[in-house]
Design a protein around this motif. Structure first.
Motif, PDB file in Angstrom:
ATOM      1  N   LEU A  19       9.240 -49.695  84.061  1.00  0.00           N
ATOM      2  CA  LEU A  19      10.057 -50.815  84.532  1.00  0.00           C
ATOM      3  C   LEU A  19       9.621 -51.179  85.946  1.00  0.00           C
ATOM      4  CD1 LEU A  19      13.575 -49.577  83.320  1.00  0.00           C
ATOM      5  CD2 LEU A  19      11.947 -51.015  82.101  1.00  0.00           C
ATOM      6  N   HIS A  20       9.871 -52.420  86.313  1.00  0.00           N
ATOM      7  CA  HIS A  20       9.432 -52.902  87.626  1.00  0.00           C
ATOM      8  C   HIS A  20      10.606 -53.509  88.388  1.00  0.00           C
ATOM      9  CE1 HIS A  20       7.246 -55.088  90.695  1.00  0.00           C
ATOM     10  NE2 HIS A  20       7.761 -56.224  90.270  1.00  0.00           N
ATOM     11  N   CYS A  21      10.669 -53.201  89.682  1.00  0.00           N
ATOM     12  CA  CYS A  21      11.651 -53.853  90.550  1.00  0.00           C
ATOM     13  C   CYS A  21      10.916 -54.381  91.778  1.00  0.00           C
ATOM     14  CB  CYS A  21      12.737 -52.860  90.966  1.00  0.00           C
ATOM     15  SG  CYS A  21      13.892 -53.535  92.186  1.00  0.00           S
ATOM     16  N   GLY A  22      11.233 -55.601  92.175  1.00  0.00           N
ATOM     17  CA  GLY A  22      10.639 -56.189  93.377  1.00  0.00           C
ATOM     18  C   GLY A  22      11.725 -56.718  94.293  1.00  0.00           C
TER      19      GLY A  22
END
Lengths: 224, 118
Positions: free
Chosen positions: B111-114
């Motif tokens: 998963l990716h968070c920015g």
């Protein structure tokens, strides 16, 4: 800050002060938002703290901290590796541009964290396995990367007419009209500074590097 | 606010002991009181995030009423806490991805968070 959550939601958030972005059994990341440019509600990220927690035989507790104009290429104790157990180092810091960029690897939890300074603000990108992201208890209930921005703190993205210089500038840098394009428009409208578009461009580059499925990079929500 | 988690943990605990409503026997009542105290602890832990949540305040009032109704002591044993999420590593692997692939035969889902903006 603009937030793209683990659940692929996108929000622009007016929170001020120190807020947890991630808080689970292995990792804690906190960001500090500070009001800027004479505005009481526009904030920038001025400090990011990463705590990699002690984990069995794999890693000892290690802390990384970045502040505006100081993104060190090392943990707070000066080391660039950590978790040195059983002859293997699970934690590592690396930088392409010391002072403005740091990449933190935690192999024991398959997690990569990128901290940057773009313009006058810090930014953060994280790639982590689902099982790690979901390893929190009910008490760890404040995580902007998981739950998003509190509803009362969310800001509307303004409508920007295609004939404006901001629109033209963001279109030239970000051809896909996705959430990064919306963030670019927002930042340009608020700051009046064309250089502020660099933050959205860098965030998109990080997303491209971290998301293996290219179809999921350009998040399209709301006005986008 | 994680009040729904507290609610479902309490419901699960009472279903396990089969004493919804408290039952009449002393043993069942003691277990029910233990579940109620755990429920109260859970609400306390989430109090900050649930400050303005109606379901939270409703649960707190309800727990107080039930503790009085069943003459539960304020202190005493509580139910076993919910087990922590399963650790992702097994054996001696300190490489998450390698360990996961050996175990599951595929790469983990990332998963990716920015967080950004200027």
């Amino acid at each position: 800050p603009h937030i793209r959550t683990f659940n692929e939601e996108f929000q622009t958030c007016a929170v001020q002060g120190a807020w947890p972005l991630i808080d689970n059994q292995y990792l804690y990341i906190q960001a500090t938002s500070t009001p800027t440019r004479g505005s009481s509600y526009i904030t920038i990220l001025t400090k990011i703290t990463v705590i990699l927690k002690n984990w069995r035989e794999c890693a000892e507790l290690q802390i990384y901290q970045a502040e505006l104009d100081n993104v060190p290429p090392a943990f707070v104790d000066g080391s660039v590796t950590g978790g040195d157990r059983r002859g293997h180092q699970s934690l590592r810091v690396h930088s392409h541009d010391p002072g403005r960029h740091a990449e933190i690897w935690a192999t024991h939890i398959g997690t990569m964290i990128v901290v940057r300074q773009v313009g006058r603000s810090l930014s953060l990108s994280v790639r982590s396995p689902r099982a790690i992201v979901e390893s929190y208890t009910p008490e760890q209930d404040l995580q902007l990367c998981v739950w998003g921005c509190p509803v009362s703190q969310r800001m509307e993205t303004p409508y920007v007419h295609p004939s404006t210089p901001a629109y033209t500038h963001c279109s030239s840098l970000l051809p896909v009209q996705d959430v990064y394009f919306q963030a670019c428009l927002f930042d340009l409208q608020v700051t009046g500074d064309l250089n502020s578009s660099a933050s959205a461009v860098a965030a998109l580059e990080d997303a491209r590097a971290m998301i293996s499925n290219p179809d999921r990079v350009h998040l399209l929500t709301g006005r986008a | 606010c994680r009040i729904l988690q507290c609610n479902s943990d309490f419901v699960a605990a009472t279903l396990e002991i089969g004493v919804i409503g408290g039952g009449g026997k002393d043993g069942a009542n003691a277990v029910y009181c233990s579940a109620l105290r755990s429920y109260a602890l859970c609400t306390q832990r989430t109090a900050r995030a649930c400050r303005g949540d109606l379901a939270y305040h409703s649960a707190v009032q309800g727990i107080e009423d039930l503790l009085i109704q069943h003459r539960c002591p304020q202190t005493g044993p509580t139910a076993q806490p919910r087990p922590l999420p399963k650790p992702p590593l097994s054996g001696n692997g300190c490489f998450y991805e390698k360990g996961f692939m050996q175990k599951e035969g595929r790469a983990p889902e990332y998963l990716h968070c920015g967080v950004f903006g200027d």
